[in-house]
Design an enzyme around this catalytic site. Structure first.
Site, PDB file in Angstrom:
ATOM      1  N   THR A  37       1.134  -1.476   0.059  1.00  0.00           N
ATOM      2  CA  THR A  37       0.345   0.297  -0.090  1.00  0.00           C
ATOM      3  C   THR A  37       1.207   1.779   0.083  1.00  0.00           C
ATOM      4  OG1 THR A  37      -1.708  -1.052   0.989  1.00  0.00           O
ATOM      5  CG2 THR A  37      -1.857   1.264   1.765  1.00  0.00           C
ATOM      6  N   ASP A 118      -0.338  -6.356   4.610  1.00  0.00           N
ATOM      7  CA  ASP A 118      -0.777  -7.628   5.127  1.00  0.00           C
ATOM      8  C   ASP A 118       0.358  -8.902   5.984  1.00  0.00           C
ATOM      9  OD1 ASP A 118      -3.199  -6.747   5.003  1.00  0.00           O
ATOM     10  OD2 ASP A 118      -3.586  -7.516   2.403  1.00  0.00           O
ATOM     11  N   GLU A 311      -3.047 -27.909  27.571  1.00  0.00           N
ATOM     12  CA  GLU A 311      -4.450 -28.370  26.904  1.00  0.00           C
ATOM     13  C   GLU A 311      -4.704 -29.373  26.358  1.00  0.00           C
ATOM     14  OE1 GLU A 311      -7.548 -27.755  27.760  1.00  0.00           O
ATOM     15  OE2 GLU A 311      -6.959 -25.736  28.791  1.00  0.00           O
TER      16      GLU A 311
END
Length: 354
Positions: A37, A118, A311
């Protein structure tokens, strides 16, 4: 004592030279452009969405900020001309090799890389692991195209060049600088789709700020980087395939199996919560390990530590945890780790080191 004519002329010339010489030598900074950009253009001055990225070349960007000449002796090279969602491993390798070539030169004090936002955090982290110099490397972009009212590209570029030429930035690792803020490549992430303050470091915060045409650092990243890493891309022409699988309710193994069938040597799961593995996914993890695919548990949450043996029983299942790296950065470290070893214990060491 009287000067002889020849000595008088020589002394006069020397004095005149001292008067005309600059008070100090400016740092030599090379700008490597990749598009994005910051090099984009829009149909009108109010076009900030739907513009075309990667239109301006590096020379045009340098010309658009004449103030750069006040802070550095600047020159530019065009390495790529793409929107950063199209970034590839091949461009990363090309860019890293060129950065290392330039930083090995005595007449280069720092590097600025212009880049789309990005994937700016991924390119920055890749370079953070493979650059072989303590000299400053600053990755910079913008959220508005060059043609927009109040375009942020020019001031971001000015600050990045100032930062790359500063002594304060030496040894800080690869830096990402936008919106007057300085972030560490390992920790920064894009947090908003469109606002100028999109780049954030969850939990840990900025390294510092650009103010009064100079950097102000308040902390440092503690993880090893650049010249202190074990990774070397100088002889690499490709990287191992590593894919990311996103965790969500009711997920199944289709995507993971497809990635492995396509040749993935590693898989990063952006798991829910603390990198949790769904019951229906555990057989896929085990099958992958039987095939020699290295499996890394990361999290989609965006901040916090993925706890080893939290986990999942990582020791029993022979898994790796990403620590605080998000999934996209865990992928980068795993790719580089796989150029060195397939041993999961050694790879886990790397995740706690870098």
């Amino acid at each position: 004592m009287m000067f002889k004519p020849k000595k008088l002329l020589a002394a006069t010339a020397l004095f005149a030279g001292l008067l005309s010489a600059p008070a100090f030598a400016l740092p030599h900074v090379v700008i490597l452009a990749t598009g994005g950009t910051i090099a984009g253009t829009g149909a009108t001055s109010t076009t900030t969405i739907g513009y075309t990225a990667a239109k301006l070349g590096v020379d045009k960007m340098i010309e658009s900020v004449p103030e750069l000449k006040q802070v550095a002796d600047v020159r530019g090279e065009q390495v790529a001309q793409i929107a950063s969602e199209s970034m590839t491993n091949e461009v990363w390798l090309k860019l890293a090799k060129r950065v290392n070539q330039l930083l090995a030169q005595k007449d280069v004090d720092g590097i600025v890389i212009t880049h789309g936002t990005d994937t700016i955090e991924e390119t920055a982290y890749f370079l953070n692991l493979v650059v072989k110099s303590k000299k400053p490397v600053v990755v910079v972009g913008s959220m508005r195209p060059a043609t927009a009212i109040s375009a942020d590209g020019p001031i971001n570029l000015y600050n990045a060049v100032t930062l790359a030429g500063s002594k304060e930035a030496i040894g800080k690792g690869v830096l990402v600088s936008l919106n007057d803020q300085i972030n560490a490549a390992r920790e920064v992430t894009k947090s908003n789709t469109s606002t100028a303050d999109t780049f954030r470091t969850p939990d840990l915060g900025f390294l510092g700020y650009m103010q009064d045409n100079k950097p102000h650092f308040y902390r440092m990243s503690t993880r090893k980087n650049t010249a202190d890493t074990e990774f070397d891309v100088s002889k690499l022409d490709k990287l191992p395939r590593v894919d990311v699988v996103y965790g969500y309710a009711n997920m199944d193994r289709v995507a993971m199996d497809a990635d492995i069938a396509a040749g993935a040597k590693g898989i990063v799961q952006a798991g829910v919560g603390d990198g949790s593995i769904a019951a229906q996914m555990m057989p896929a993890f085990r099958d992958a390990r039987k095939q020699g695919v290295v499996m890394v548990r990361s999290s989609r949450v965006g901040s916090g530590i993925v706890a080893r043996n939290g986990e999942a029983n990582d020791d029993k299942e022979d898994l790796v945890v990403s620590d605080t790296l998000n999934a996209q950065k865990a992928r980068i470290l795993l790719m580089l780790a796989l150029t060195k070893t397939n041993d999961t214990k050694d790879i886990q060491r790397m995740f706690y080191t870098y």
